[in-house]
Design a protein around this motif. Structure first.
Motif, PDB file in Angstrom:
ATOM      1  N   THR A 123       0.801  -1.072   0.129  1.00 40.58           N
ATOM      2  CA  THR A 123      -0.009  -0.298   0.264  1.00 40.58           C
ATOM      3  C   THR A 123       0.748   1.441  -0.060  1.00 40.58           C
ATOM      4  OG1 THR A 123      -2.248  -1.641   1.706  1.00 40.58           O
ATOM      5  CG2 THR A 123      -1.604   1.206   1.159  1.00 40.58           C
ATOM      6  N   ASP A 124       1.562   0.982   0.711  1.00 38.24           N
ATOM      7  CA  ASP A 124       3.171   2.012   0.751  1.00 38.24           C
ATOM      8  C   ASP A 124       3.746   2.416  -0.205  1.00 38.24           C
ATOM      9  OD1 ASP A 124       5.242   3.825   1.228  1.00 38.24           O
ATOM     10  OD2 ASP A 124       6.321   3.415   2.102  1.00 38.24           O
ATOM     11  N   ALA A 125       3.551   1.220  -1.454  1.00 36.86           N
ATOM     12  CA  ALA A 125       4.705   2.138  -2.800  1.00 36.86           C
ATOM     13  C   ALA A 125       3.652   2.518  -3.725  1.00 36.86           C
ATOM     14  CB  ALA A 125       5.096   0.077  -2.877  1.00 36.86           C
ATOM     15  N   ILE A 126       2.297   2.210  -3.490  1.00 38.31           N
ATOM     16  CA  ILE A 126       1.509   2.180  -4.462  1.00 38.31           C
ATOM     17  C   ILE A 126       0.491   3.715  -4.063  1.00 38.31           C
ATOM     18  CG2 ILE A 126      -1.021   1.662  -5.710  1.00 38.31           C
ATOM     19  CD1 ILE A 126      -0.431  -1.076  -5.356  1.00 38.31           C
ATOM     20  N   VAL A 127       0.668   3.971  -2.886  1.00 33.64           N
ATOM     21  CA  VAL A 127      -0.121   4.974  -2.635  1.00 33.64           C
ATOM     22  C   VAL A 127       0.702   6.251  -2.563  1.00 33.64           C
ATOM     23  CG1 VAL A 127      -2.162   6.797  -1.199  1.00 33.64           C
ATOM     24  CG2 VAL A 127      -2.008   4.565  -1.947  1.00 33.64           C
ATOM     25  N   GLY A 128       1.016   7.258  -3.512  1.00 38.37           N
ATOM     26  CA  GLY A 128       1.764   8.344  -3.426  1.00 38.37           C
ATOM     27  C   GLY A 128       2.441   9.075  -1.816  1.00 38.37           C
ATOM     28  N   GLY A 129       1.156   9.589  -1.085  1.00 42.18           N
ATOM     29  CA  GLY A 129       2.100  10.620  -0.258  1.00 42.18           C
ATOM     30  C   GLY A 129       1.337   9.321   1.067  1.00 42.18           C
ATOM     31  N   PHE A 130       1.209   8.445   0.658  1.00 42.41           N
ATOM     32  CA  PHE A 130       1.408   7.743   1.968  1.00 42.41           C
ATOM     33  C   PHE A 130       2.752   6.737   1.933  1.00 42.41           C
ATOM     34  CE2 PHE A 130       0.277   3.293   4.524  1.00 42.41           C
ATOM     35  CZ  PHE A 130      -0.005   3.480   5.518  1.00 42.41           C
ATOM     36  N   ARG A 131       3.465   7.250   3.411  1.00 42.35           N
ATOM     37  CA  ARG A 131       4.193   6.207   3.810  1.00 42.35           C
ATOM     38  C   ARG A 131       4.323   5.882   4.962  1.00 42.35           C
ATOM     39  NH1 ARG A 131       5.547   5.844  -0.457  1.00 42.35           N
ATOM     40  NH2 ARG A 131       6.002   7.246  -1.802  1.00 42.35           N
ATOM     41  N   ILE A 132       5.807   4.770   5.093  1.00 45.52           N
ATOM     42  CA  ILE A 132       5.928   4.087   6.376  1.00 45.52           C
ATOM     43  C   ILE A 132       7.100   4.070   6.027  1.00 45.52           C
ATOM     44  CG2 ILE A 132       5.511   2.204   7.988  1.00 45.52           C
ATOM     45  CD1 ILE A 132       2.883   1.568   6.363  1.00 45.52           C
ATOM     46  N   ASN A 133       8.334   4.648   7.028  1.00 38.53           N
ATOM     47  CA  ASN A 133       9.896   5.316   7.707  1.00 38.53           C
ATOM     48  C   ASN A 133       9.896   3.437   8.416  1.00 38.53           C
ATOM     49  OD1 ASN A 133       9.365   6.386   5.729  1.00 38.53           O
ATOM     50  ND2 ASN A 133       8.909   8.088   7.454  1.00 38.53           N
ATOM     51  N   GLY A 134      10.677   3.058   8.383  1.00 37.46           N
ATOM     52  CA  GLY A 134      11.647   2.271   8.983  1.00 37.46           C
ATOM     53  C   GLY A 134      10.976   0.527   9.299  1.00 37.46           C
ATOM     54  N   PHE A 135      11.251  -0.397   9.404  1.00 39.67           N
ATOM     55  CA  PHE A 135      10.896  -2.475   9.294  1.00 39.67           C
ATOM     56  C   PHE A 135       9.842  -2.276  10.678  1.00 39.67           C
ATOM     57  CE2 PHE A 135      11.538  -6.139  11.670  1.00 39.67           C
ATOM     58  CZ  PHE A 135      10.481  -7.237   9.806  1.00 39.67           C
ATOM     59  N   TRP A 136      10.576  -1.653  12.002  1.00 38.48           N
ATOM     60  CA  TRP A 136       9.978  -1.101  12.829  1.00 38.48           C
ATOM     61  C   TRP A 136       8.978  -0.623  13.039  1.00 38.48           C
ATOM     62  CZ3 TRP A 136      11.220  -5.981  15.626  1.00 38.48           C
ATOM     63  CH2 TRP A 136      12.193  -5.853  15.383  1.00 38.48           C
ATOM     64  N   THR A 137       8.487   0.418  12.363  1.00 41.85           N
ATOM     65  CA  THR A 137       7.595   1.602  11.921  1.00 41.85           C
ATOM     66  C   THR A 137       6.370   0.424  11.706  1.00 41.85           C
ATOM     67  OG1 THR A 137       8.681   2.857  12.244  1.00 41.85           O
ATOM     68  CG2 THR A 137       6.941   3.035  11.129  1.00 41.85           C
ATOM     69  N   LEU A 138       6.543  -0.629  10.589  1.00 41.54           N
ATOM     70  CA  LEU A 138       5.992  -1.496   9.762  1.00 41.54           C
ATOM     71  C   LEU A 138       4.744  -2.217  10.136  1.00 41.54           C
ATOM     72  CD1 LEU A 138       4.639  -2.667   7.070  1.00 41.54           C
ATOM     73  CD2 LEU A 138       6.606  -2.739   6.151  1.00 41.54           C
ATOM     74  N   GLY A 139       6.011  -2.249  11.607  1.00 39.53           N
ATOM     75  CA  GLY A 139       5.477  -4.244  12.146  1.00 39.53           C
ATOM     76  C   GLY A 139       4.730  -3.558  13.389  1.00 39.53           C
TER      77      GLY A 139
END
Length: 135
Positions: A82-98
């Motif tokens: 989802t982060d990779a597809i949607v332009g303004g949506f970002r998740i920074n870092g593995f632990w944040t993603l988890g």
């Protein structure tokens, strides 16, 4: 509940879950626009409905070996995609993603429990008893 209404409610729950994840984690950003959040929720919902079941089936042997832990990584992958597809949506870092994956799952689970309750045998028994006592 009609299918279209259920779909819209699920979309709103996904948007709320992503907003809560962005509120909790500074590494999750939505780009400051409600439209980005709504688009991210739509993409996430579509990926979770189409891609996630296929990946869960493919990772079934690994999930059995890891007692289901592999499916957590499938959920993380869906959120990362989802982060990779949607332009303004970002998740920074593995632990944040988890952490965001856990938050999105928890919000979805609570909303599913409250908005779409499962009627087991006890629910049917109570409903039948209330009909009998009303007669």
């Amino acid at each position: 509940m009609p299918f279209l209404l259920r779909l819209l409610v699920a979309w709103a729950v996904d948007a709320a879950a992503l907003a809560i994840a962005a509120w909790i984690f500074s590494g999750v950003t939505v780009g400051g626009a409600a439209g980005t959040l709504i688009l991210a929720a739509l993409v996430y919902g579509l990926l979770a409905a189409i891609v996630k079941p296929v990946l869960k089936l493919l990772t079934l042997p690994l999930a059995i070996l890891t007692l289901g832990l592999a499916w957590f990584f499938v959920a993380m992958f869906i959120l990362w995609l989802t982060d990779a597809i949607v332009g303004g949506f970002r998740i920074n870092g593995f632990w944040t993603l988890g952490g965001a994956t856990i938050v999105v799952w928890a919000v979805g689970a609570v909303a599913d429990h409250w908005l779409f309750p499962k009627q087991g045998s006890m629910g049917r028994l109570k409903r039948a008893a209330s009909r009998f006592s009303d007669a």
